[in-house]
Design an enzyme around this catalytic site. Structure first.
Site, PDB file in Angstrom:
ATOM      1  N   ASP A 193      24.101  18.387  16.498  1.00 53.80           N
ATOM      2  CA  ASP A 193      25.370  17.804  16.065  1.00 53.80           C
ATOM      3  C   ASP A 193      24.989  16.625  15.156  1.00 53.80           C
ATOM      4  O   ASP A 193      23.845  16.161  15.160  1.00 53.80           O
ATOM      5  CB  ASP A 193      26.136  17.328  17.304  1.00 53.80           C
ATOM      6  CG  ASP A 193      27.230  16.341  16.983  1.00 53.80           C
ATOM      7  OD1 ASP A 193      28.112  16.704  16.164  1.00 53.80           O
ATOM      8  OD2 ASP A 193      27.200  15.214  17.506  1.00 53.80           O
ATOM      9  N   ASP A 236      27.479  13.513  13.928  1.00 55.06           N
ATOM     10  CA  ASP A 236      28.060  12.191  14.218  1.00 55.06           C
ATOM     11  C   ASP A 236      27.935  11.837  15.686  1.00 55.06           C
ATOM     12  O   ASP A 236      28.408  12.568  16.537  1.00 55.06           O
ATOM     13  CB  ASP A 236      29.532  12.166  13.782  1.00 55.06           C
ATOM     14  CG  ASP A 236      29.658  12.308  12.273  1.00 55.06           C
ATOM     15  OD1 ASP A 236      30.263  13.295  11.829  1.00 55.06           O
ATOM     16  OD2 ASP A 236      29.120  11.472  11.548  1.00 55.06           O
TER      17      ASP A 236
HETATM   18  C1  XBP Z   1      32.436  14.090  14.251  1.00 50.80           C
HETATM   19  C2  XBP Z   1      33.819  14.254  13.780  1.00 50.80           C
HETATM   20  C3  XBP Z   1      34.117  14.054  12.336  1.00 50.80           C
HETATM   21  C4  XBP Z   1      33.875  12.607  11.936  1.00 50.80           C
HETATM   22  C5  XBP Z   1      34.622  12.277  10.684  1.00 50.80           C
HETATM   23  O1  XBP Z   1      31.804  15.310  13.946  1.00 50.80           O
HETATM   24  O2  XBP Z   1      34.685  14.619  14.556  1.00 50.80           O
HETATM   25  O3  XBP Z   1      35.470  14.377  12.139  1.00 50.80           O
HETATM   26  O4  XBP Z   1      34.393  11.763  12.970  1.00 50.80           O
HETATM   27  O5  XBP Z   1      34.175  13.131   9.653  1.00 50.80           O
HETATM   28  P1  XBP Z   1      30.495  15.811  14.797  1.00 50.80           P
HETATM   29  P2  XBP Z   1      35.271  13.827   8.696  1.00 50.80           P
HETATM   30  O6  XBP Z   1      30.369  14.935  16.030  1.00 50.80           O
HETATM   31  O7  XBP Z   1      30.807  17.247  15.101  1.00 50.80           O
HETATM   32  O8  XBP Z   1      29.334  15.624  13.847  1.00 50.80           O
HETATM   33  O9  XBP Z   1      36.259  12.758   8.301  1.00 50.80           O
HETATM   34  O10 XBP Z   1      34.485  14.354   7.531  1.00 50.80           O
HETATM   35  O11 XBP Z   1      35.865  14.913   9.550  1.00 50.80           O
HETATM   36 MG    MG Z   2      29.250  14.221  17.581  1.00 59.21          MG
END
Ligand code: XBP
Ligand code: MG
Length: 254
Positions: free
Chosen positions: A10, A12
């Site tokens: 993953d 973020d």
């Molecule tokens: C995390 C999310 C993303 C980010 C914001 O994704 O939910 O939406 O918070 O990015 P993950 P965007 O943990 O799956 O990596 O504004 O581009 O959606």
């Molecule tokens: Mg995440």
């Protein structure tokens, strides 16, 4: 359980703690640029993280925290416009090296490559954000280390739906039990477990209280030789920082 062949990360919260000082700041700058007096402070943003996807998160904010917002144009178009501005600000933050990778990430990615295992990414975030993070932390050639970068709107349903992980498995040509996922959040774990992929969690300040049911183990981070991890729950492994051998121990423990 088949032999471990690929590690799916993953982004973020897992590769880097991007939410509080990255995405949240970028959203607020987009609102200001657009003449909106919305401000997502750290506490409110923690609540809004219940919804994955930036566009979906804005919509969730409007319906649950700002229902009195009146707009005489097309709200869908407004959300798309705001999100595009936000993405520009977020990429600019990453290009300014505002966000570092979490402890152990660079070390483990290199160990995974040296061991001949495959790498992949499965994330809800926008593809441009993944490119900016990887290029600005690991270098331009690093994008090629990942056999699949599954991101954002490439699938119809975002996490906690399994779609992004199912798509990643299909692109890799591997079965779920040949892979291991690193995630950071309840939505992420629900998504990877719905795709039947063994999952390990590195939690963070926004997700430490999340329900990680289905994960093999939960750690506070991957650890470094001089920075031992703390195992918060689940299966124990040898050593004080997570290595490829740790991954094989966790994977076969399933
Ligand atoms: C995390 C999310 C993303 C980010 C914001 O994704 O939910 O939406 O918070 O990015 P993950 P965007 O943990 O799956 O990596 O504004 O581009 O959606
Ligand atoms: Mg995440």
């Amino acid at each position: 359980m088949r032999q471990l062949k690929a590690i799916i990360f993953d982004v973020d919260g897992t590769l880097a703690e991007t939410e509080r000082d990255g995405h949240r700041v970028a959203f607020n700058r987009a609102f200001t640029d657009s003449g909106l007096n919305w401000h997502w402070d750290e506490a409110l943003y923690g609540k809004l993280l219940a919804v994955t996807g930036g566009k979906e998160r804005i919509r969730y904010f409007l319906s649950n925290f700002h229902p009195d917002f009146e707009y005489d144009g097309n709200i869908d178009e407004l959300i798309i416009k705001l999100h595009a501005i936000k993405t520009k600000h977020y990429v600019a933050l990453l290009e300014g090296n505002a966000i570092d990778l979490r402890p152990g990430v660079v070390r483990l990615i290199n160990e995974i490559r040296d061991a001949g295992l495959r790498l992949a990414i499965a994330t809800t975030t926008t593809p441009a954000n993944v490119t900016a993070l990887i290029e600005n932390t690991l270098g331009k050639e690093a994008l090629g280390w990942f056999d699949c970068i599954a991101a954002g709107d490439i699938v119809p349903a975002k996490k906690p739906a399994p779609d992004i992980f199912d798509y990643c498995l299909q692109q890799l040509g591997l079965s779920a039990d040949e892979c291991l996922v690193f995630e950071d959040s309840a939505n992420g774990v629900r998504s990877s477990c719905a795709a039947n992929i063994p999952t390990v969690v590195t939690s963070n300040n926004y997700t430490s209280e999340d329900d990680f049911t289905g994960a093999i183990s939960v750690f506070d981070h991957l650890g470094e030789p001089d920075l031992p991890y703390e195992r918060i729950s689940g299966k124990a492994i040898s050593g004080s920082y997570i290595t490829v051998d740790s991954l094989k121990q966790l994977h076969t423990s399933e």
